[in-house]
Write an enzyme that holds these catalytic residues in place. Structure first.
Site, PDB file in Angstrom:
ATOM      1  N   LYS A  45       0.854  -1.190   0.000  1.00 40.06           N
ATOM      2  CA  LYS A  45       0.000   0.000   0.000  1.00 40.06           C
ATOM      3  C   LYS A  45       0.892   1.242   0.000  1.00 40.06           C
ATOM      4  CE  LYS A  45      -3.911   2.149   2.465  1.00 40.06           C
ATOM      5  NZ  LYS A  45      -4.894   2.010   3.559  1.00 40.06           N
ATOM      6  N   SER A  65      -9.877   2.224   2.501  1.00 46.38           N
ATOM      7  CA  SER A  65      -8.941   2.939   1.673  1.00 46.38           C
ATOM      8  C   SER A  65      -7.906   2.054   0.983  1.00 46.38           C
ATOM      9  CB  SER A  65      -8.211   3.985   2.516  1.00 46.38           C
ATOM     10  OG  SER A  65      -7.402   3.364   3.498  1.00 46.38           O
ATOM     11  N   SER A  87     -10.390  -0.031   6.729  1.00 41.50           N
ATOM     12  CA  SER A  87      -9.757   0.007   5.404  1.00 41.50           C
ATOM     13  C   SER A  87      -9.075  -1.264   4.925  1.00 41.50           C
ATOM     14  CB  SER A  87      -8.752   1.149   5.347  1.00 41.50           C
ATOM     15  OG  SER A  87      -9.441   2.351   5.111  1.00 41.50           O
TER      16      SER A  87
HETATM   17  N1  GLN Z   1     -13.521   4.810   5.773  1.00 43.24           N
HETATM   18  C1  GLN Z   1     -12.929   5.285   6.977  1.00 43.24           C
HETATM   19  C2  GLN Z   1     -12.464   6.707   6.791  1.00 43.24           C
HETATM   20  O1  GLN Z   1     -12.696   7.239   5.769  1.00 43.24           O
HETATM   21  C3  GLN Z   1     -11.792   4.392   7.407  1.00 43.24           C
HETATM   22  C4  GLN Z   1     -10.575   4.567   6.592  1.00 43.24           C
HETATM   23  C5  GLN Z   1      -9.431   3.728   7.081  1.00 43.24           C
HETATM   24  O2  GLN Z   1      -9.614   2.729   7.755  1.00 43.24           O
HETATM   25  N2  GLN Z   1      -8.234   4.164   6.748  1.00 43.24           N
HETATM   26  O3  GLN Z   1     -11.893   7.313   7.636  1.00 43.24           O
END
Ligand code: GLN
Length: 483
Positions: free
Chosen positions: A76, A151, A175
């Site tokens: 990532k 994400s 995410s």
């Molecule tokens: N969807 C959540 C956010 O937008 C979690 C994102 C994540 O876990 N990095 O913050």
């Protein structure tokens, strides 16, 4: 080899049926062919990857092999990797080359794995669809008109399209688990503190945790063995004895108590998803588990609490992007303050700006007690819900996401609908617990994930629970047609 397990790939490498250079080249060829549309990778560097593969082949020739030697891993793009462009999905870092390795990256290097490239992600990991990335949306390989989740959407799409045999993700509120669910993969967010955050670009430091993404629980265990471990450079890294996360894979599940939280099966859950999840739980019953009804009464508070705390931490973490030391800097300005303002206005996308504004507001002198402090108190109550639940059951099961993959663009104008994607995952981060998603079937042709939440440091047991299921089902081996 594209649908093989990591064990099978390692065996083929050890038996010299294939070299790491050939294997890496094979995946790079797939990336070259499919990535222009899928957009799972933002950076590849064949020269670097193949040089690492050649080194791995030398290790294999000398018989110095570990379980991941010579295996390509997609990283990532939130992990700094020396000499690699590291963007975090942002224009702010679009030209940033990391001068050092994240702990996770050096762990993979030391294990002889090959860095296959950096995967697309929501900007600064803020999002649930990968649509906030400066590098454009990612296609879900199961239906190219849909999102892969976020994400860690690039890592998920790379795995689902079999552009990589293994990947890393990070999970601040879901995410790893939500994209794993939307793309038919296995993904694990470990207990907070198990994986070092050193060199992992910070979003909300008290919630961020790195974890593995792969096809199966067995693969996750091999990856976690490399990723986990104490690192003095992260003050929240936990000093615990090194454990082998594969050691319990084959234990029977007889007597396992599975808690089903009533709040995870209430209004808001897609009926098709509910059906698949209940079928998976039935499978566990057949494997000898006992089902217990439980309650996590503060579930509905988890999203509002998260959207106070995560932006608060983000607003502080992101203050470092000021155009002074690294990253984007505006071209025209007349004084320092204008340089800051223009740099940040140009470098950050809309969602990141929204979070910085909310975060700054809830931390401001006049509102701190009403929002930030209150959210911290509720965070404690949410953690206590789990403590209470784990006195009645060994693990908790439910859906990982409320629905299947949605259409690209479907939720971009409605932040609250997007935030609700994480209704079943966020509380786990707030409590610091480990959570996992496993492919459990399909609804209308789209993958559905089963979430398994464990008690602190129960990762080996969770992987055992995942592996047992994957011994009697084949959802984790399914791949999209025509790729
Ligand atoms: N969807 C959540 C956010 O937008 C979690 C994102 C994540 O876990 N990095 O913050």
């Amino acid at each position: 080899m594209i649908n093989s397990s990591l064990k099978q790939i390692a065996a083929a490498l050890a038996a010299k049926k294939i070299s790491s250079v050939e294997l890496t080249q094979g995946f790079l060829d797939r990336i070259n062919r499919l990535n222009p549309e899928i957009n799972a990778f933002v950076t590849t560097d064949a020269g670097r990857s193949l040089a690492q593969a050649a080194n791995a082949d030398a290790l294999i020739a000398r018989g110095e092999v570990g379980p991941l030697t010579g295996i390509p891993v997609a990283q990532k793009d939130i992990f700094c990797a020396r000499g690699w462009r590291t963007t975090c999905g942002s224009k702010m870092l679009a030209n940033f080359t990391a001068p050092y390795d994240a702990h996770i990256i050096s762990q993979f290097d030391a294990a002889g794995a090959v860095n296959l490239g950096k995967t697309n992600m929501d900007e600064f990991a803020m999002g649930s669809s990968n649509e906030t990335s400066y590098f454009g949306p990612v296609q879900n390989p199961w239906d190219r008109s849909r999102v892969p989740g976020g994400s860690s959407g690039g890592s998920a799409a790379a795995l689902a399209a079999r552009l990589a045999p293994a990947a890393t993700g990070t999970d601040t509120g879901g995410s790893i688990r939500q994209p794993a669910s939307l793309c038919g993969l296995s993904g694990l967010k470990p207990t907070y503190g198990v994986c070092s955050r050193y060199g992992m670009i910070a979003f909300a430091s008290s919630l961020d945790q790195a974890g593995p993404m792969a096809k199966s629980a067995e693969d996750l265990a091999l990856l976690l063995n490399v990723m986990a471990g104490f690192d003095a450079r992260d003050s929240t890294s936990l000093q615990r004895e090194k454990e082998d996360y594969s050691r319990r894979l084959n234990q029977p599940l007889t007597g396992l108590r599975i808690g089903l939280p009533q709040e995870y099966f209430a209004a808001g859950l897609d009926a098709g998803v509910a059906e698949v999840v209940m079928e998976a739980i039935n499978q566990y019953r057949k494997l000898g588990a006992e089902i217990v009804d439980i309650s996590l009464p503060n579930t509905r508070l988890s999203i509002p609490v998260y959207y106070v705390l995560a932006p608060a931490e983000a607003s502080s973490n992101l203050s470092r992007y000021d155009g002074v030391r690294y990253g984007h800097r505006a071209a025209d300005y007349t004084d320092l303050s204008e340089m800051y303002c223009k740099t940040r206005a140009e470098g950050f996308g809309a969602e990141v700006k929204r979070r910085i504004l909310v975060g700054t507001y809830v931390l401001s002198a006049g509102y701190y007690d009403a929002y930030y402090l209150k959210a911290q108190q509720l965070r404690r109550l949410i953690a206590q819900d789990f403590k209470q639940a784990f006195s009645q059951c060994d693990v908790i099961m439910g859906p990982a996401a409320p629905g299947t993959a949605f259409k690209t663009g479907e939720k971009t104008d409605d932040p609250v609908a997007m935030y609700l994607e994480d209704i079943y995952t966020i509380a786990v981060n707030l409590a610091g617990l480990p959570g996992m998603s496993l492919p459990a079937g399909f609804s209308n042709g789209l993958p559905v994930g089963l979430q398994i939440i464990g008690n602190y440091f129960d990762e080996a047991r969770m992987l055992n629970i995942g592996h047992a299921y994957q011994q009697v089902t084949d959802w984790h081996t399914r791949m999209p047609e025509g790729l």
